[in-house]
Write an enzyme that holds these catalytic residues in place. Structure first.
Site, PDB file in Angstrom:
ATOM      1  N   ARG A   1      -1.495  -5.234  17.702  1.00 22.80           N
ATOM      2  CA  ARG A   1       0.129  -5.004  18.185  1.00 22.80           C
ATOM      3  C   ARG A   1       0.280  -5.092  19.643  1.00 22.80           C
ATOM      4  O   ARG A   1       1.275  -5.288  19.932  1.00 22.80           O
ATOM      5  CB  ARG A   1       0.316  -3.539  17.695  1.00 22.80           C
ATOM      6  CG  ARG A   1       0.663  -3.586  16.135  1.00 22.80           C
ATOM      7  CD  ARG A   1       0.987  -2.161  15.687  1.00 22.80           C
ATOM      8  NE  ARG A   1       1.760  -2.264  14.466  1.00 22.80           N
ATOM      9  CZ  ARG A   1       1.832  -1.458  13.293  1.00 22.80           C
ATOM     10  NH1 ARG A   1       1.310  -0.169  13.849  1.00 22.80           N
ATOM     11  NH2 ARG A   1       2.589  -1.674  12.226  1.00 22.80           N
TER      12      ARG A   1
ATOM     13  N   LYS B   1       0.946   0.833  -4.784  1.00 23.90           N
ATOM     14  CA  LYS B   1       2.203   1.541  -5.589  1.00 23.90           C
ATOM     15  C   LYS B   1       3.361   0.500  -5.797  1.00 23.90           C
ATOM     16  O   LYS B   1       3.935  -0.345  -4.931  1.00 23.90           O
ATOM     17  CB  LYS B   1       2.588   2.650  -5.154  1.00 23.90           C
ATOM     18  CG  LYS B   1       1.452   3.852  -4.969  1.00 23.90           C
ATOM     19  CD  LYS B   1       2.208   5.348  -4.733  1.00 23.90           C
ATOM     20  CE  LYS B   1       1.477   6.055  -3.930  1.00 23.90           C
ATOM     21  NZ  LYS B   1       2.442   6.471  -2.860  1.00 23.90           N
TER      22      LYS B   1
ATOM     23  N   GLY C   1       0.093  -3.689   6.253  1.00 24.28           N
ATOM     24  CA  GLY C   1      -1.261  -3.366   7.034  1.00 24.28           C
ATOM     25  C   GLY C   1      -2.332  -3.689   6.477  1.00 24.28           C
ATOM     26  O   GLY C   1      -3.203  -4.092   7.071  1.00 24.28           O
TER      27      GLY C   1
HETATM   28  P1  ADP Z   1      -0.170  -3.165   2.496  1.00 20.76           P
HETATM   29  O1  ADP Z   1      -0.596  -2.473   3.632  1.00 20.76           O
HETATM   30  O2  ADP Z   1      -0.709  -4.482   2.771  1.00 20.76           O
HETATM   31  O3  ADP Z   1       1.297  -3.330   2.276  1.00 20.76           O
HETATM   32  P2  ADP Z   1      -0.456  -1.141   0.397  1.00 20.76           P
HETATM   33  O4  ADP Z   1      -0.540   0.098   1.454  1.00 20.76           O
HETATM   34  O5  ADP Z   1       0.488  -1.115  -0.600  1.00 20.76           O
HETATM   35  O6  ADP Z   1      -0.872  -2.685   1.225  1.00 20.76           O
HETATM   36  O7  ADP Z   1      -1.901  -1.194  -0.329  1.00 20.76           O
HETATM   37  C1  ADP Z   1      -3.250  -1.381   0.051  1.00 20.76           C
HETATM   38  C2  ADP Z   1      -4.461  -0.431  -0.881  1.00 20.76           C
HETATM   39  O8  ADP Z   1      -3.986  -0.605  -2.216  1.00 20.76           O
HETATM   40  C3  ADP Z   1      -5.568  -0.692  -0.516  1.00 20.76           C
HETATM   41  O9  ADP Z   1      -6.223   0.572   0.275  1.00 20.76           O
HETATM   42  C4  ADP Z   1      -6.186  -1.044  -1.812  1.00 20.76           C
HETATM   43  O10 ADP Z   1      -7.492  -0.250  -1.640  1.00 20.76           O
HETATM   44  C5  ADP Z   1      -5.261  -0.361  -2.769  1.00 20.76           C
HETATM   45  N1  ADP Z   1      -5.512  -1.026  -4.153  1.00 20.76           N
HETATM   46  C6  ADP Z   1      -5.464  -2.512  -4.391  1.00 20.76           C
HETATM   47  N2  ADP Z   1      -5.825  -2.467  -5.943  1.00 20.76           N
HETATM   48  C7  ADP Z   1      -6.132  -1.345  -6.164  1.00 20.76           C
HETATM   49  C8  ADP Z   1      -6.142  -0.941  -7.666  1.00 20.76           C
HETATM   50  N3  ADP Z   1      -6.288  -1.769  -8.669  1.00 20.76           N
HETATM   51  N4  ADP Z   1      -6.248   0.413  -7.902  1.00 20.76           N
HETATM   52  C9  ADP Z   1      -6.117   1.148  -6.777  1.00 20.76           C
HETATM   53  N5  ADP Z   1      -5.783   1.029  -5.525  1.00 20.76           N
HETATM   54  C10 ADP Z   1      -5.669  -0.329  -5.396  1.00 20.76           C
HETATM   55 MG    MG Z   2      -0.907   0.162   3.481  1.00 18.85          MG
END
Ligand code: ADP
Ligand code: MG
Length: 395
Positions: free
Chosen positions: A37, A198, A352
């Protein structure tokens, strides 16, 4: 089209320019562990000093409770910025007040001053008019380069714009341009890959993407709510029961719009989310009741890679599995590699954790654009207004 005035459209020489940056960096024992950042702010900071402005940087870091809290001090960021920009940076222990005002009075053209964490004052998040006025009184011009905070109507993103002419910084402009352009005029095939934990976090974005993508891949924890919506048993996998109905509508919308939907056909399952987990690969209809799906399986990986290799536009947000743990990193790594290898496509990666995954696999430089704003990118993509952006001067 970016319809706000940018910093290039104002004479900044000799002016005091209050720049809202997003220096909300991760810290570990007082050290910045990821300077992405700070680096992202450099085009604007360099432009301003090269054009003889007096640069006053203001940012938040973390979630202090509206009062000074040493663990959220921006002081460690000063050294990082100093090294990156190759100039001295003056740091002030307050955001507004006598010390800050006097420090600004001492500034000369081309100098950089950093204020302390703006969230140390309760007026920031409350968008308190008095606090906004005091902050604005430090400067002649306001530049917003904090794309990551543009979805918040706070004093340093919105309040100050009632007192100062407000322009977009280069990062903010580039983020908004890239994301809106991707949605409005994508090259086809347009492939979006959504994952992460989620579905509720990203429902609005998926809903909007269904209007412009050709292929939608859904992996990560969010796929299980969709699989449940399709009638599958998913064992102990992550499911959001309240989102099963919306997920059904999502499936319907995808089919009505003729979007090719790729959901996992196989999964890596385990009975615990641990580094030494015993894993098994199972078909999506065969998840044992006492296990959970923690990554997409190898057959799914091949399907996703096939879609990515054909794409002209790629949007990726959210890891395919629990990539932080070795047994469940494969799906995310393969997707990251496939995105990096397709150099005919415009590839945009946001989120992130997704960006952390790109970095983990050393692929950050190999995509077209890495979006630094998590929540803000999501709001923008789902079509919500960003107050920080709205508040800037129109072209
Ligand atoms: P981003 O930050 O890229 O938007 P998110 O914050 O939505 O992504 O989600 C990231 C998290 O999702 C990671 O910490 C990862 O471990 C978790 N994750 C990915 N697949 C699964 C799964 N099958 N079950 C539980 N958690 C998961
Ligand atoms: Mg995230």
């Amino acid at each position: 089209m970016f319809d706000k005035k940018t910093v290039r459209e104002v004479d900044v020489r000799g002016k005091r320019v209050l720049v809202r940056v997003d220096f909300n960096v991760p810290l570990s024992e007082g050290t910045v562990t990821d300077d992405t950042r700070v680096r992202a702010s450099l085009p604007t900071v360099r432009y301003l000093i090269d054009h003889g402005a007096r640069v006053i940087l203001v940012s938040h870091l973390g979630r202090p409770k509206g009062r000074p809290d040493a663990q959220f001090s921006l002081r460690p960021v000063r050294r990082v910025l100093q090294r990156l920009v190759g100039r001295n940076v003056v740091f002030i222990d307050q955001t507004v007040g006598k010390e800050a005002t006097e420090a600004v009075e001492r500034m000369v053209d081309g100098e950089i001053l950093m204020l302390e964490n703006v969230r140390f004052s309760p007026g920031e998040k409350e968008n308190d008019p008095e606090f906004a006025k005091e902050l604005a009184s430090l400067a002649d011009i306001y530049v917003d380069d904090a794309f990551g905070a543009a979805h918040r109507a706070h004093a340093s993103t919105v309040g100050v714009t009632t007192h100062l002419p407000a322009y977009a910084g280069m990062l903010l402009a580039r983020e908004v341009e890239t994301l809106t352009e991707m949605l409005a005029h994508p090259g086809h095939p347009f492939v979006a890959i959504l994952g992460g934990s989620k579905v509720s976090d990203k429902f609005g974005v998926i809903d909007r993407l269904l209007e412009s993508v050709d292929t939608l891949v859904i992996g990560g924890g969010m796929c299980f709510t969709l699989l449940v919506a399709m009638g599958a048993e998913v064992g102990k996998s992550l499911v959001e029961p309240d989102w099963v109905e919306p997920a059904k509508q999502m499936l319907e919308k995808a089919s009505e719009r003729g979007v090719e939907l790729i959901l996992p056909v196989d999964l890596v399952v385990a009975d615990a989310m641990v580094e030494d987990a015993e894993t098994k690969i199972v078909g999506r209809g065969e998840i044992p009741a006492n296990t959970m799906g923690l990554d997409i399986g190898p057959t799914t990986v091949e399907l996703v890679k096939g879609a990515i290799s054909q794409a002209k536009t790629i949007f990726w947000n959210g890891p395919m599995g629990v990539f932080e743990l070795t047994p469940f990193e494969n799906g995310t790594r393969e997707v990251a590699l496939a995105v990096a290898r397709n150099n005919r496509a415009v590839s945009v990666v946001g989120g992130g954790d997704s960006v952390a995954a790109l970095r983990k696999f050393g692929l950050e430089e190999r995509v077209t654009f890495v979006s630094t704003g998590g929540g803000a990118s999501m709001r923008l993509l789902e079509g919500s207004e960003l107050p920080g952006l709205e508040a800037l001067l129109d072209k």
